[in-house]
Design an enzyme around this catalytic site. Structure first.
Site, PDB file in Angstrom:
ATOM      1  CG  ASN A 169       4.551  -3.214   0.310  1.00 20.15           C
ATOM      2  OD1 ASN A 169       3.450  -3.079   0.790  1.00 20.15           O
ATOM      3  ND2 ASN A 169       5.648  -2.785   0.917  1.00 20.15           N
TER       4      ASN A 169
ATOM      5  CE1 TYR B 129      -2.712   3.757   0.168  1.00 15.71           C
ATOM      6  CE2 TYR B 129      -4.546   3.428   1.673  1.00 15.71           C
ATOM      7  CZ  TYR B 129      -3.308   3.048   1.191  1.00 15.71           C
ATOM      8  OH  TYR B 129      -2.667   1.963   1.734  1.00 15.71           O
TER       9      TYR B 129
ATOM     10  CE  LYS C 154      -2.836  -0.355  -1.236  1.00 12.83           C
ATOM     11  NZ  LYS C 154      -1.562  -0.946  -1.672  1.00 12.83           N
TER      12      LYS C 154
ATOM     13  CB  VAL D  37       2.223  -0.815   8.697  1.00 18.08           C
ATOM     14  CG1 VAL D  37       3.684  -1.141   8.997  1.00 18.08           C
ATOM     15  CG2 VAL D  37       1.428  -2.083   8.405  1.00 18.08           C
TER      16      VAL D  37
ATOM     17  CB  THR E 133       5.896   2.900   7.425  1.00 19.77           C
ATOM     18  OG1 THR E 133       4.779   3.494   6.750  1.00 19.77           O
ATOM     19  CG2 THR E 133       5.664   1.422   7.671  1.00 19.77           C
TER      20      THR E 133
END
Length: 176
Positions: free
Chosen positions: A6, A74, A78, A107, A109
């Site tokens: 993760n 990013y 990834k 998500v 967060t």
């Protein structure tokens, strides 16, 4: 044996504000790509020797979409690990080690909070955790939002149109 990757360092910045910030790219690559590779290079020999194991990678739906403005560090990091793991999966399957790539949608967060995603549908942390648990138990090759396949196919078939769409999107966001 189950490994859940993760790793996630998110950074969203226009390229013209990144010219003197190479360290942002190296940090992002270290966390999202090189760290998980190093960990798995250490764990894979034992998993293969025992003839079992499962690796779950929490990726991003962005890997399956046209490249989005401001997400170069990013997205590249990834994407690099996604390709690495899918390639390794072809080599370790015969030894009983399986992989699942979860192309996670947004998500909500603390990590996603600095980017204003208010009003955009997304998962809660608990909903995301349920997807991870599902991956551990059922071991599918991938879990992805239903719509990513169609968008990825369109992008592959119409790369120029997809890129022009994202270019126009970047221009509107920067006030052009």
């Amino acid at each position: 044996d189950v490994v859940i990757n993760n790793a996630g360092r998110s950074i969203r910045r226009p390229i013209d504000e990144s010219y003197d910030r190479f360290h942002d790219f190296t940090r992002t690559i270290d966390v999202n790509y090189l760290g998980p590779v190093r960990l798995l290079l250490t764990l894979l020999p034992g998993m293969r020797e025992r003839g079992r194991g499962h690796i779950v990678n929490i990726s991003t739906w962005g890997v399956r979409m046209p490249p989005a403005p401001r997400w170069s560090a990013y997205g590249a990091s990834k994407g690099a690990f996604d390709i690495w793991l899918r390639t390794v999966a072809t080599e370790i399957a015969a030894d009983g080690v399986t992989t699942t790539s979860i192309y996670m949608p947004l998500v909500h967060t603390r990590m996603s909070a600095p980017t204003d995603f208010s009003g955009i549908p997304g998962l809660t942390a608990d909903e995301a955790a349920n997807l991870v648990c599902h991956a551990v138990v059922t071991r599918p090759i991938e879990i992805s939002p239903w719509w990513t396949g169609a968008v990825q196919a369109w992008t592959d078939l119409r790369r120029g149109a997809a890129q022009r769409f994202m270019e126009r999107s970047a221009g509107r966001r920067s006030g052009e």
